[in-house]
Design a protein around this motif. Structure first.
Motif, PDB file in Angstrom:
ATOM      1  N   GLU A  12     -49.742 -62.175 153.502  1.00 28.95           N
ATOM      2  CA  GLU A  12     -50.755 -61.492 153.522  1.00 28.95           C
ATOM      3  C   GLU A  12     -51.940 -61.706 152.519  1.00 28.95           C
ATOM      4  O   GLU A  12     -52.868 -61.206 152.696  1.00 28.95           O
ATOM      5  N   ALA A  28     -53.168 -64.204 152.180  1.00 32.32           N
ATOM      6  CA  ALA A  28     -54.086 -65.200 153.091  1.00 32.32           C
ATOM      7  C   ALA A  28     -55.613 -64.562 152.984  1.00 32.32           C
ATOM      8  O   ALA A  28     -56.763 -65.178 152.984  1.00 32.32           O
ATOM      9  N   GLU A  29     -55.687 -63.134 153.210  1.00 32.65           N
ATOM     10  CA  GLU A  29     -56.745 -62.499 153.726  1.00 32.65           C
ATOM     11  C   GLU A  29     -57.546 -62.720 152.574  1.00 32.65           C
ATOM     12  O   GLU A  29     -58.862 -62.648 152.576  1.00 32.65           O
ATOM     13  N   GLU A  30     -57.222 -62.350 151.281  1.00 33.20           N
ATOM     14  CA  GLU A  30     -57.913 -62.480 150.081  1.00 33.20           C
ATOM     15  C   GLU A  30     -58.434 -63.929 149.374  1.00 33.20           C
ATOM     16  O   GLU A  30     -59.393 -64.250 149.158  1.00 33.20           O
ATOM     17  N   THR A  64     -50.204 -68.166 163.773  1.00 29.88           N
ATOM     18  CA  THR A  64     -51.147 -67.714 162.874  1.00 29.88           C
ATOM     19  C   THR A  64     -52.361 -68.587 162.506  1.00 29.88           C
ATOM     20  O   THR A  64     -53.498 -68.347 161.840  1.00 29.88           O
ATOM     21  N   ARG A  68     -55.975 -67.241 162.983  1.00 33.95           N
ATOM     22  CA  ARG A  68     -56.710 -66.275 161.887  1.00 33.95           C
ATOM     23  C   ARG A  68     -56.914 -67.274 160.452  1.00 33.95           C
ATOM     24  O   ARG A  68     -57.763 -67.051 160.041  1.00 33.95           O
ATOM     25  N   LEU A  69     -56.042 -67.967 160.385  1.00 35.30           N
ATOM     26  CA  LEU A  69     -56.090 -69.057 158.882  1.00 35.30           C
ATOM     27  C   LEU A  69     -57.326 -69.727 159.012  1.00 35.30           C
ATOM     28  O   LEU A  69     -58.085 -69.915 158.208  1.00 35.30           O
ATOM     29  N   ASP A 103     -59.986 -69.091 160.660  1.00 36.51           N
ATOM     30  CA  ASP A 103     -61.124 -68.313 160.648  1.00 36.51           C
ATOM     31  C   ASP A 103     -61.484 -67.846 159.235  1.00 36.51           C
ATOM     32  O   ASP A 103     -62.656 -67.826 158.776  1.00 36.51           O
ATOM     33  N   LEU A 104     -60.635 -67.536 158.467  1.00 39.88           N
ATOM     34  CA  LEU A 104     -60.482 -67.462 156.917  1.00 39.88           C
ATOM     35  C   LEU A 104     -60.998 -68.513 156.286  1.00 39.88           C
ATOM     36  O   LEU A 104     -61.450 -68.397 154.985  1.00 39.88           O
ATOM     37  N   SER A 105     -60.620 -69.720 156.550  1.00 44.17           N
ATOM     38  CA  SER A 105     -61.194 -70.988 156.026  1.00 44.17           C
ATOM     39  C   SER A 105     -62.487 -71.572 156.495  1.00 44.17           C
ATOM     40  O   SER A 105     -62.648 -72.756 156.016  1.00 44.17           O
TER      41      SER A 105
END
Length: 217
Positions: A118, A120-122, A141, A144-145, A147-149
């Motif tokens: 969890e 990873a979001e931050e 995943t 989402r990973l 998108d966060l990167s």
């Protein structure tokens, strides 16, 4: 998985003692590679592992896009003095600590010095360089990973990694996976319970979005 080529993927199991049954177990060799590739969408991670191996067996690896650097060298070069986040546990991670400004390691089952999934979001939006394990395709995943990167230099690595340049259209900069060069030899090691570091008959392959350092043929 042996079809057009030979493809690998990490074997995932669910965390409890008994994983769900695999559809058509015992008859998988009677299914086509495309039918097996659809297993990659399954929420049963063991089925998804089979599906990713099937997908990798169908990919024609474009050697013209391959570069001589391995994943560790790429991450070290791009991450020197920068913030690096690694999703997944790799034996060479301590080497990156010697060059990174900050190094975060994110794991589903974190050990000392690692962060839980969890985080990873931050963490990922703060990273200049991100290394994602190819198993993120198996546990679904990866979207989402990525998108966060989206503002980071992204490397996807490990034997599950699909060596397809289509991933460069989704924010990936480097793909670091394997090509099976001796299927019979590789299968013998897998059948005898070898972990990936013991497997022979494979070659590490790194494919880059930018081709300026590409190998010539």
């Amino acid at each position: 998985m042996l079809s057009k080529h030979c493809g690998l993927a990490s074997t995932f199991h669910e965390p409890h003692p008994y994983h769900r049954p695999v559809r058509n177990a015992g008859d998988l060799t009677g299914l086509s590679a495309l039918e097996l590739a659809r297993y990659a969408r399954s929420d049963n991670v063991l089925e998804a592992s089979i599906g990713m191996a099937a997908i990798n067996s169908l990919i024609d690896i474009d050697e013209a896009r391959c570069v001589k650097e391995n994943a560790l060298d790429v991450l070290a070069r791009k991450g020197r003095g920068n913030n690096i986040a690694i999703v997944g546990r790799f034996p060479w991670t301590p080497k990156l600590r010697t060059v990174a400004k900050t190094l975060w390691v994110i794991e589903q089952s974190p050990r000392q010095g690692e962060l839980p999934a969890e985080a990873a979001e931050e963490v990922l939006p703060q990273a200049d360089v991100v290394g994602l394990t190819g198993t993120s395709f198996i546990n679904h995943t990866v979207d989402r990973l990525l998108d966060l990167s989206k503002n980071s230099f992204v490397v996807i690595l490990g034997p599950t990694t699909p060596l397809s340049p289509v991933l460069f259209d989704y924010g990936v900069d480097v793909l670091a996976g394997v090509k099976v060069v001796e299927p019979d030899r590789m299968i013998r090691f897998i059948n005898q319970g070898a972990i990936f570091s013991q497997v022979e008959g494979v070659r590490l392959v790194t494919m880059a979005k930018e081709q300026k350092n590409a190998r010539t043929h």
